[in-house]
Design an enzyme around this catalytic site. Structure first.
Site, short mmCIF file in Angstrom:
data_model
loop_
_atom_site.label_atom_id
_atom_site.label_comp_id
_atom_site.label_asym_id
_atom_site.label_seq_id
_atom_site.Cartn_x
_atom_site.Cartn_y
_atom_site.Cartn_z
N SER A 234 -24.46 -21.91 24.37
CA SER A 234 -24.25 -21.44 25.59
C SER A 234 -24.82 -20.49 25.91
O SER A 234 -24.48 -21.05 27.35
CB SER A 234 -22.99 -20.04 24.48
N SER B 27 -21.03 -22.05 27.36
CA SER B 27 -20.43 -21.34 27.62
C SER B 27 -20.42 -20.59 28.87
O SER B 27 -19.83 -20.07 29.19
CB SER B 27 -18.87 -20.61 26.37
N LYS C 195 -21.33 -12.01 31.45
CA LYS C 195 -20.69 -13.15 30.68
C LYS C 195 -19.15 -12.68 31.33
O LYS C 195 -19.15 -11.32 29.84
CB LYS C 195 -20.98 -13.99 30.15
#
Length: 227
Positions: free
Chosen positions: A197, A173, A99
């Protein structure tokens, strides 16, 4: 000894090419299957990464999971093949996506925002370092919403879509990480979760996400006061 090692690698590479001729690809295989095959000499880490780079090139134009695909991953896979403890590595040759709010040495960390610095990270975040120590290869950095603040994957670097339905969001996210796994572009991806997330994109993309308990895994540098 070195010449013998090169001959073995060449033989393995030829076997891998033969498998490609037969239509077999390591993209879509589990991390367990890949690591076992690399440890046992049934394929090479480089052959595995080549397959996944091809899969990303074919699929990510529609999904938008990656901000950066690391061509250097192929060289790093070759280096893993030379490690003396290859047969002991739990993630030998396994491609992993990270990420884009976690530092990867040599790559800028953008957090989905053009307002962030484009200076390359000086060192790996501890979680990335642990993955590398276990034999994993960082194949790319995945897209997130701007500053990881919302539950969908739209940013200046692209829009992440669910591989199951390209008209729908991949959530957020950890948007690109979930989408990359769901689309078979990597078997594993690193994300993080302050208010859903990991769990939101896992639900949107039909994959499993694990949020470990407090203190078990080092959080990102911007850890939202421990969340």
């Amino acid at each position: 000894r070195r010449a013998g090692s090169r001959r073995r690698e060449k033989s393995l590479a030829q076997k891998s090419r033969n498998l490609h001729t037969l239509g077999m690809s390591w993209a879509g295989k589990s991390a367990t299957e890949i690591a076992a095959a690399v440890r046992q000499g049934r394929t090479t880490a480089a052959a595995v990464i080549e397959d996944h780079l091809r899969a990303i090139a074919e699929r990510d134009r529609r999904v938008g999971a990656f901000r950066v695909v690391r061509e250097r991953a192929l060289k790093e896979a070759e280096e893993i093949q030379d490690r003396p403890n290859l047969s002991e590595l739990p993630l030998a040759g396994v491609p992993v996506a990270v990420k884009d709010n976690v530092e990867v040495a040599g790559e800028p960390m953008r957090c989905g925002s053009a307002a962030t610095p484009d200076d390359p990270a000086a060192a790996d975040h501890e979680t990335v370092a642990r993955l590398r120590a276990a034999g994993a290869v960082v194949i790319g950095l995945t897209n997130v919403p701007e500053l990881c603040l919302v539950g969908f994957g739209d940013s200046t670097y692209g829009t992440v879509r669910s591989p199951w339905d390209l008209t729908r969001t991949a959530g957020g996210s950890s948007s690109g990480s979930a989408a990359a796994v769901s689309a078979g572009m990597v078997p594993l991806a690193l994300g993080n979760d302050g208010m859903g997330s990991l769990r939101i994109p896992a639900a949107c993309c039909g994959v499993v996400a694990i949020k470990p308990g407090t203190g078990l895994v080092p959080p990102p540098t911007d850890h939202w006061r421990g969340l």
